[in-house]
Design an enzyme around this catalytic site. Structure first.
Site, short mmCIF file in Angstrom:
data_model
loop_
_atom_site.label_atom_id
_atom_site.label_comp_id
_atom_site.label_asym_id
_atom_site.label_seq_id
_atom_site.Cartn_x
_atom_site.Cartn_y
_atom_site.Cartn_z
N ASP A 1 39.51 39.19 37.21
CA ASP A 1 40.70 39.89 37.66
C ASP A 1 40.89 41.22 36.94
OD1 ASP A 1 43.45 39.85 38.96
OD2 ASP A 1 44.02 39.96 36.85
N GLU B 1 37.30 42.55 40.34
CA GLU B 1 38.37 43.40 40.87
C GLU B 1 38.48 44.57 39.91
OE1 GLU B 1 43.15 43.45 41.88
OE2 GLU B 1 42.37 42.14 40.32
#
Length: 592
Positions: free
Chosen positions: A256, A289
């Site tokens: 993330d 990401e």
């Protein structure tokens, strides 16, 4: 055990359990408490580690005493008793009897991702029951939003504070392993979303005994940055990644928001560490990401990155929205999408107006199409809206949305489906928490209101759900519209089966042959696939019809047949418009 973890409670072959953690700034009297034993002094070791060997069984509860009034869980706890402030539990790493232990995974080119939230699916048991349906649909890689222990029973997962401990709200460790095991039996992999850029706001005791874990000179949106320059900190997260991939046999990790990690050097180190310790015959997929659009991370270390640029361009084309970060894509969305289809990202070093004119990204045209994960929705792009609306509620024409689905599922980029999308769900997906501290819950509410106050769809406090209200969580469970759920499922299944038979086997070595806008709302793109086959798409996301090139007008069905006739029943459904409508034309030209 074949791997020596630097932290945690590790049962040894001798029958004792070794407790070890990094505590370079521990207070005087810092001690280990194990049920059935008096307080245990910890032996200082090299580089700030402390440890103790204790004769205690698997299942024993333990904690660390900071002072007379404060105890803390193990930061590398494998399981918690009583949530993030409770005791940690000694766990046997290899007790689960794997049924499909010979599973080695599937190539990345086969990937069709399905992102889901374990809690909203009914925990690990609920997800287990859905596996046959997802496998039949064509999903090959289930992706779980973060499961690391978080405060309370409801959370997106990004407030986790114990990265090694699967939250007990969703089920037991063995139930999680069974979910992964049974998925493997259906030829489906399972990925996990991990958060290495911050800890949540409740339950993080590390500053009390390991202050150098964080750096004071770099801030993130969630507080002081984690200091990956510290060898012990680096090892803590490297071990964590390997732990999920080996003890739980996850098939990959999605990291993330790595743009919030100070310095990308550690990411290269992490990927190389994992590749060195995972058997070479296993397919393990590492996905990022990264708002920085760093192409260098995708040149051997990581398989792919979530393609926010392509999502934003498609969202502008489908909805006409232009506020927030969509402003960078709304002026010429068709041109933006064409560049994303041809080269991966729109922003490859040019300045971003939304980001204050700062340069963003690196050139990505040399990367393969499979280096980009293409999605129409995900937890961020849906849940971070003020109302949590899904595209099925935002797009005024189902045919235009179906055209976008066809583009997503049949293009050479790797598709990601967000939970409920395949059923045409129109229920919102909200941001939700369950903080017990009223002050923290109010701070979250206030922060959300400040964030959305400048957006046009925000109409005051009543328009924004309370993240801490259990009703917000319950409203986020995807429910299909009874009228068209079956039609959406059929469409996804047809397209994914086409992808599996005709596109995925040809993706290794695929390269772009260019793309361009057609008018204001249409795109054309072409790729050369393995074996010399050429895949072409014409897609129209606007309300007006667009003329095809003259050379194709007379033979569209003949060309389309090359793609569609190979799957029984698919040609008529697709060419006549039941799936793609009049908005997409696909051509697959076999080599002569």
């Amino acid at each position: 055990m074949t791997y020596d973890y630097a932290s945690g409670a590790i049962p040894l072959e001798s029958g004792v359990t070794r407790f070890r953690l990094w505590a370079p700034t521990a207070p005087a009297g810092f001690a280990l408490e194990v049920e059935g034993h008096p307080a245990i002094a910890l032996r200082p070791g090299p580089d700030g580690y402390v440890q103790a060997d204790v004769d205690c069984p698997v299942g024993a509860r333990y904690r660390y005493r900071l002072d007379a009034d404060t105890v803390a869980p193990d930061p590398a706890s494998r399981l918690q008793y009583g949530d993030v402030h409770g005791d940690s539990i000694v766990v046997a790493p290899d007790a689960y009897p794997w049924r499909y232990g010979s599973w080695r995974g599937r190539p990345w080119e086969d990937a069709v991702l399905y992102e889901t939230h374990a809690g909203l699916e009914g925990g690990y048991a609920g997800l287990l029951a859905r596996l046959p349906e997802l496998a039949a649909l064509g999903v090959t890689l289930l992706e779980l939003m973060p499961i690391a222990d978080f405060p309370g029973p409801r959370n997106w997962g990004y407030d986790g504070v114990l990265p090694y401990a699967p939250d007990a709200t969703y089920g037991t460790p063995d139930e999680l392993k069974r979910l992964i095991d049974e998925a493997h039996g259906l030829e489906m992999g399972v990925m996990l979303d991990v958060v290495y850029n911050h800890f949540g706001p409740d339950g993080n005791y590390l500053p009390r005994y390991a202050a150098p874990f964080f750096r004071q000179d770099v801030a993130t949106p969630w507080g002081d940055a984690i200091d990956f320059r510290q060898p012990a900190v680096s090892q803590f997260f490297k071990d964590n990644a390997l732990y999920w991939l080996t003890e739980y046999r996850f098939d990959g990790l999605r990291l993330d928001a790595v743009h919030a990690i100070a310095g990308h050097e550690w990411l290269h180190e992490l990927a190389q560490h994992l590749r060195q310790h995972i058997p070479p015959d296993r397919y393990v997929h590492l996905v990022l990401e990264n708002d920085d659009n760093r192409a260098s991370l995708l040149q051997g270390d990581f398989d792919a990155q979530w393609n926010d640029d392509a999502h934003h361009a498609l969202h502008c084309l489908l909805t006409g929205e232009s506020h927030g970060y969509y402003a960078d894509y709304s002026a010429r969305p068709a041109q933006a999408l064409a560049r994303c289809l041809a080269e991966g990202w729109l922003y490859q070093g040019q300045r971003s107006p939304y980001r204050g004119g700062q340069p963003r990204g690196q050139p990505s045209a040399e990367l393969p199409p499979t280096a980009f994960v293409l999605f129409l929705q995900n937890h961020d792009q849906t849940g971070n809206r003020a109302g949590g609306e899904r595209l099925a509620s935002l797009v005024d024409s189902p045919a235009r949305l179906r055209a976008a689905v066809a583009l997503q599922l049949l293009s050479p980029q790797i598709p990601l489906i967000f939970m409920g999308e395949e059923r045409g769900a129109r229920t919102p997906f909200h941001y939700f928490t369950s903080h017990a501290d009223p002050a923290l819950a109010q701070a979250v509410r206030d922060g959300r209101r400040r964030e959305f106050s400048r957006f046009p769809e925000f109409q005051g406090a009543g328009a924004l759900s309370d993240p801490n209200d259990p009703a917000t969580y319950l409203a986020s469970k995807p429910r299909a519209s009874a009228a068209d759920a079956h039609a959406w499922m059929r469409d996804y299944a047809v397209l994914l089966h086409l992808r599996a038979r005709l596109i995925a086997p040809r993706l290794a070595g695929a390269v772009s042959l260019g793309a361009a806008a057609i008018g204001e709302r249409g795109v054309y793109a072409r790729w050369e696939l393995a074996g010399g086959a050429r895949l072409t798409v014409y897609a129209n996301f606007g309300p007006d019809r667009l003329a095809l090139p003259e050379a194709l007008q007379a033979g569209v069905e003949a060309y389309a047949t090359l793609l569609f006739e190979s799957v029984a029943g698919a040609r008529d459904a697709l060419v006549q418009g039941e799936v793609c409508g009049d908005s997409t034309v696909w051509l697959l030209e076999e080599p002569a």
